[in-house]
Design an enzyme around this catalytic site. Structure first.
Site, short mmCIF file in Angstrom:
data_model
loop_
_atom_site.label_atom_id
_atom_site.label_comp_id
_atom_site.label_asym_id
_atom_site.label_seq_id
_atom_site.Cartn_x
_atom_site.Cartn_y
_atom_site.Cartn_z
N TYR A 6 0.80 -1.22 0.00
CA TYR A 6 0.00 0.00 0.00
C TYR A 6 0.84 1.28 0.00
O TYR A 6 0.31 2.36 -0.20
CB TYR A 6 -0.95 0.00 1.20
CG TYR A 6 -2.18 -0.84 0.96
CD1 TYR A 6 -3.08 -0.54 -0.07
CD2 TYR A 6 -2.44 -1.98 1.73
CE1 TYR A 6 -4.19 -1.33 -0.31
CE2 TYR A 6 -3.56 -2.77 1.49
CZ TYR A 6 -4.43 -2.44 0.47
OH TYR A 6 -5.53 -3.21 0.24
N GLU A 93 -7.34 -28.41 4.62
CA GLU A 93 -7.14 -27.43 3.55
C GLU A 93 -8.11 -26.26 3.64
O GLU A 93 -7.70 -25.09 3.60
CB GLU A 93 -7.31 -28.10 2.18
CG GLU A 93 -7.29 -27.11 1.01
CD GLU A 93 -7.67 -27.75 -0.32
OE1 GLU A 93 -7.90 -26.98 -1.28
OE2 GLU A 93 -7.74 -28.98 -0.42
N ASP A 151 -8.61 -31.55 -0.72
CA ASP A 151 -9.44 -32.04 -1.82
C ASP A 151 -8.69 -33.09 -2.63
O ASP A 151 -7.46 -33.01 -2.77
CB ASP A 151 -9.81 -30.88 -2.76
CG ASP A 151 -10.91 -29.99 -2.20
OD1 ASP A 151 -11.66 -30.45 -1.32
OD2 ASP A 151 -11.00 -28.83 -2.64
#
Length: 295
Positions: A6, A93, A151
């Site tokens: 930023y 996960e 997954d």
């Protein structure tokens, strides 16, 4: 890290640019991020039982079995305190799956073999989460398995690889971040038929999935189990997300769960129960194996 971005958004363009520049500088000088006085905000969470984290500030973070706590940065940690009753560690996960397991109080659930600790990096893990998993895997007794639930697809296996082998971008810090003894608990797309999950409920793989899978298969020293699961995914053209277990009927588990079929009052209609039963079966097996191999 976010503050650096930023300071000149137009120059950097994206946060990823800052991350890569910092990692390139650290690798060039053979330093860690902390040596450059750079640290990323923590995003990982922990929940369960058997762990207290003592901070340099004098505060103590006591892990709860129902309320997730933010994983502190390694630089803020003085020491860990582990209860004798801790029997297993599960790294998850997905944050949504992690939150479901926290609501089910998996860490102290009667269907599991002893107290457990849950950790999530919310997808690809941040440094603080990887440092915690590394510390636990190195210091816990070998009878306590450290497992990963991702997954059953190429990206899940890649996240597993980040925990176990370190990320490609931060190989210069592999010694401090890679938890070599973590084991893949699941989800394996090849096992789902045995749990009553039909191929039709699995998602078709995308071109990105296929590209990632083929990229992983080209890596050296990829474990044979990982290779077989990736090849199975490419052959069936299907991938398995953890949430697919919600499609399983409770009766499909009757032959698999045995004495682990201990569901608390009020849980019967919970969509997380099939996942609970799946985890109870596999965590119990992992604990038995760890105790069998323990000298």
């Amino acid at each position: 890290m976010r503050d650096m971005y930023y300071k000149d958004v137009q120059l950097f363009g994206t946060q990823l640019t800052v991350d890569r520049l910092v990692d390139d500088l650290a690798a060039t000088f053979q330093l860690g991020r902390a040596d450059l006085n750079v640290r990323a905000s923590s995003k990982g969470l922990m929940c369960g039982s058997g762990l207290r984290v003592h901070l340099n500030s004098g505060e103590t973070v006591t892990v709860s079995d129902s309320e997730p706590a933010l994983i502190p940065c390694a630089e803020d940690i003085c020491q860990f305190e582990v209860d004798n009753g801790l029997a297993w560690v599960l790294v998850v996960e997905k944050d949504a799956v992690f939150q479901t397991l926290c609501r089910l109080r998996l860490g102290t659930h009667s269907s599991l073999p002893g107290q457990g600790l849950l950790i999530t990096g919310k997808g690809y893990p941040d440094v603080a989460t990887r440092q915690l998993v590394k510390t636990l895997s190195e210091n816990l007794h070998s009878r306590i398995p450290v497992m990963v639930l991702v997954d059953g697809d190429a990206y899940g296996i890649d996240i597993l690889s980040v925990y176990k082998n370190g990320s490609t971008r931060m190989q210069h810090e592999k010694e401090h971040l890679a938890a070599a003894r973590v084991q893949w608990l699941g989800l394996w797309s090849s096992e789902l038929a045995g749990f009553g999950v039909q191929k039709d409920v699995l998602l078709p793989i995308t071109k990105h999935d296929e590209k990632k899978a083929r990229s992983l298969l080209k890596r050296e020293n990829i474990p044979e189990k990982w290779r077989k699961e990736l090849q199975h995914m490419l052959f069936t053209r299907r991938k398995a997300e953890i949430e697919v277990l919600s499609a399983v009927r409770s009766t499909d588990y009757a032959a698999d769960i045995g004495h682990t079929n201990s569901i608390r009052a009020g849980e019967a209609g919970n969509s997380g129960v099939p996942l609970l039963r799946y985890l109870a079966t596999k965590i119990a097996a992992a604990c038995r194996e760890a105790n069998h191999l323990c000298p």
